[in-house]
Design an enzyme around this catalytic site. Structure first.
Site, PDB file in Angstrom:
ATOM      1  N   SER A   1      15.253  21.270 -17.404  1.00 16.07           N
ATOM      2  CA  SER A   1      14.061  22.065 -17.667  1.00 16.07           C
ATOM      3  C   SER A   1      14.476  23.326 -18.408  1.00 16.07           C
ATOM      4  CB  SER A   1      13.396  22.425 -16.336  1.00 16.07           C
ATOM      5  OG  SER A   1      12.632  23.605 -16.479  1.00 16.07           O
TER       6      SER A   1
ATOM      7  N   HIS B   1       0.826  -1.221   0.000  1.00 10.31           N
ATOM      8  CA  HIS B   1       0.000   0.000   0.000  1.00 10.31           C
ATOM      9  C   HIS B   1       0.859   1.270   0.000  1.00 10.31           C
ATOM     10  CE1 HIS B   1      -3.373  -2.669   1.186  1.00 10.31           C
ATOM     11  NE2 HIS B   1      -2.453  -3.231   1.964  1.00 10.31           N
TER      12      HIS B   1
ATOM     13  N   LYS C   1      16.587  21.691 -12.364  1.00 11.67           N
ATOM     14  CA  LYS C   1      15.869  20.425 -12.586  1.00 11.67           C
ATOM     15  C   LYS C   1      16.692  19.345 -13.265  1.00 11.67           C
ATOM     16  CE  LYS C   1      12.148  19.478 -11.890  1.00 11.67           C
ATOM     17  NZ  LYS C   1      10.859  19.808 -12.489  1.00 11.67           N
TER      18      LYS C   1
ATOM     19  N   GLU D   1       9.653   8.246 -17.458  1.00 15.47           N
ATOM     20  CA  GLU D   1       8.286   8.720 -17.701  1.00 15.47           C
ATOM     21  C   GLU D   1       7.822   8.336 -19.110  1.00 15.47           C
ATOM     22  OE1 GLU D   1       7.784  12.950 -16.426  1.00 15.47           O
ATOM     23  OE2 GLU D   1       9.777  12.622 -15.613  1.00 15.47           O
TER      24      GLU D   1
END
Ligand code: ARG
Length: 465
Positions: free
Chosen positions: A276, A155, A282, A289
């Site tokens: 970025s 969980h 970043k 992804e």
């Protein structure tokens, strides 16, 4: 004019010509197309249907055409509907009536099924090889971090400590099952439709067993209608690709989490990260992804063909031309995802101290403290409750189980003795899970041996019998 234009009085409309064409997609099958045609021509000659000179001229011209396609010098005619028409028109232009004899006893229906099966078989084998390479990297990373402890989750909550190697190896077993699915898809493709002709077989004395052997298929498909209608092998390939992408997407999700400031379990290499355009600080896990995102498209490819095939009557229907775009895409995408994932894992930096620091939080020893009591005669349910109280005490004090004193433990149960500290040690907790498949160092070492053995076996299985 198209090669089938005899019964037509007008040429096709430019729009429908473009709309009906599959050449932009099935171009990719040029090698399979010339291979299938060569086998067909040789068989026709052996059966006395065409002369040996014609077969030789066809074979030579097909080799030339293939070479030109590979060199990028072949002039594709946009008016050709598909790769089969492109190659055959070029053949006829070059060698005249010999070329025009190639299509004897054949239809594009058995031709396209043959090409697609050859392609699917080859791509499945290549995907199996890429799958093995990725598993190799996972196993190497597991071996390199054999003693690293991390929190195991259920969980997404801290559950019990596990070895990082154990966690990584879970993915090798998932990928090993994907390998089996890819092998099954390759087997499904491994049957020869050539000789089914349009749908009913043909009046020429074709030797379907000869083309089967020449093309390396295991057997001729026993029913000509099924031969031209079946695309299950593409569904199988796309299903295998979909499940494998799902597996990769789960690993990507973890990689993304592990590289956050909150986790800090790993750092991806620069080669597998992007920056970025506005935030100079970043470093984004873009490729994890992207793999996660591509999974959606691969599953979509599978869905698209399932829906296309639904309710299709026998035998060939033009709907089936829609089969290749998604199948090729799914295979290409999975292969790229395997390659990307292997590079990403190979170059990542693991932070054992960050994993251990997290493993110390969240009362991961609770189960073992309950087991301590149960092994000394306390019924497990009662032991569970006792430890629940101890955890509550920790929560109230803002500390961990190993911060409690022996008196704290004994206040909840007189069964606790000084050796309770052993039950709180994360290494001891991990190493106590000696069940086959468990997370103990010894069990994981055994698992590594088995994962390597299966890898070696699968590496062999990539070669067809
Ligand atoms: N381009 C077609 C396909 O990919 C080839 C088979 C066409 N057969 C036909 N009778 N129209 O499915």
């Amino acid at each position: 004019m198209a090669l089938w234009s005899g019964r037509f009085e007008e040429g096709v409309d430019a729009f429908t010509q473009r709309f009906g064409a599959s050449l932009p997609v099935d171009k990719a099958l040029y090698a399979q197309d010339t291979q299938g045609s060569k086998a067909h021509a040789a068989m026709l000659a052996a059966q006395g249907v065409i002369s040996q000179e014609d077969a030789d001229a066809i074979t030579q011209a097909l080799s030339d055409i293939q070479q030109e396609i590979e060199a990028g010098t072949f002039a594709f005619d946009v008016n050709d509907e598909d790769i089969h028409m492109s190659v055959e028109s070029a053949l006829i232009q070059r060698i005249g009536s010999a070329g025009a004899r190639l299509h004897t006893g054949r239809s594009r229906n058995d031709q396209v099924a043959t090409d697609t099966r050859l392609y699917a078989k080859e791509r499945a084998g290549q995907l199996m090889a890429a799958n093995v390479r990725l598993r190799q990297v996972l196993i190497e990373q597991a071996e390199a971090h054999e003693d690293v402890i991390m929190p195991g989750y259920t969980h997404m909550q801290h559950a019990q400590p596990v070895l990082f190697a154990h966690h990584l190896l879970a993915y090798t077993w998932m990928l090993a099952r994907d390998f089996e699915r890819l092998a099954a898809a390759r087997k499904a493709a491994d049957a020869n439709p050539l000789g089914a002709a349009a749908l009913a077989g043909t009046t020429y004395p074709l030797d379907r067993f000869a083309t089967t052997q020449a093309l390396g298929f295991s057997h001729p498909i026993p029913n000509s209608l099924d031969a031209v209608s079946d695309r299950d092998f593409l569904l199988d390939l796309m299903y295998a690709a979909s499940v494998s992408c799902l597996h990769l997407s789960r690993l990507c999700e973890e990689i993304i989490l592990w590289s956050t400031a909150e986790f800090g379990f790993i750092t991806l290499s620069d080669a597998y990260s992007t920056g970025s355009s506005i935030m100079p600080q970043k470093k984004n896990p873009d490729f994890a992804e992207l793999i996660r995102g591509k999974t959606g498209r691969v599953v979509g490819d599978l869905m698209a063909l399932m829906v296309t095939l639904k309710s299709l009557p026998l035998a060939y229907n033009k709907d089936m031309q829609e089969d290749k775009q998604g199948a090729l895409d799914a295979a290409d995408t999975l292969e790229d995802c395997y390659i990307c994932m292997a590079g990403m894992l190979h170059t990542m930096t693991v932070h054992p101290e960050a994993m251990l620091a997290q493993a110390k939080k969240g009362h991961l020893a609770a189960t073992d403290v309950a087991d301590y009591l149960a092994k000394r005669g306390v019924p497990f349910r009662n032991a569970h409750e006792v430890v629940g109280h101890l955890v509550l005490t920790c929560e109230k004090r803002g500390c961990n189980l190993d911060d409690l004193s022996l008196e704290d433990f004994q206040a909840e149960s007189s069964v606790f003795e000084a050796d309770i500290v052993d039950a709180l040690d994360l290494h001891a907790i991990v190493d106590a899970r000696t069940t086959y498949g468990g997370t103990a160092t010894a069990a994981v070492a055994q698992q590594l041996v088995e994962a390597r053995e299966l890898l070696a076996k699968d590496e062999q299985a990539i070669q067809l019998p």
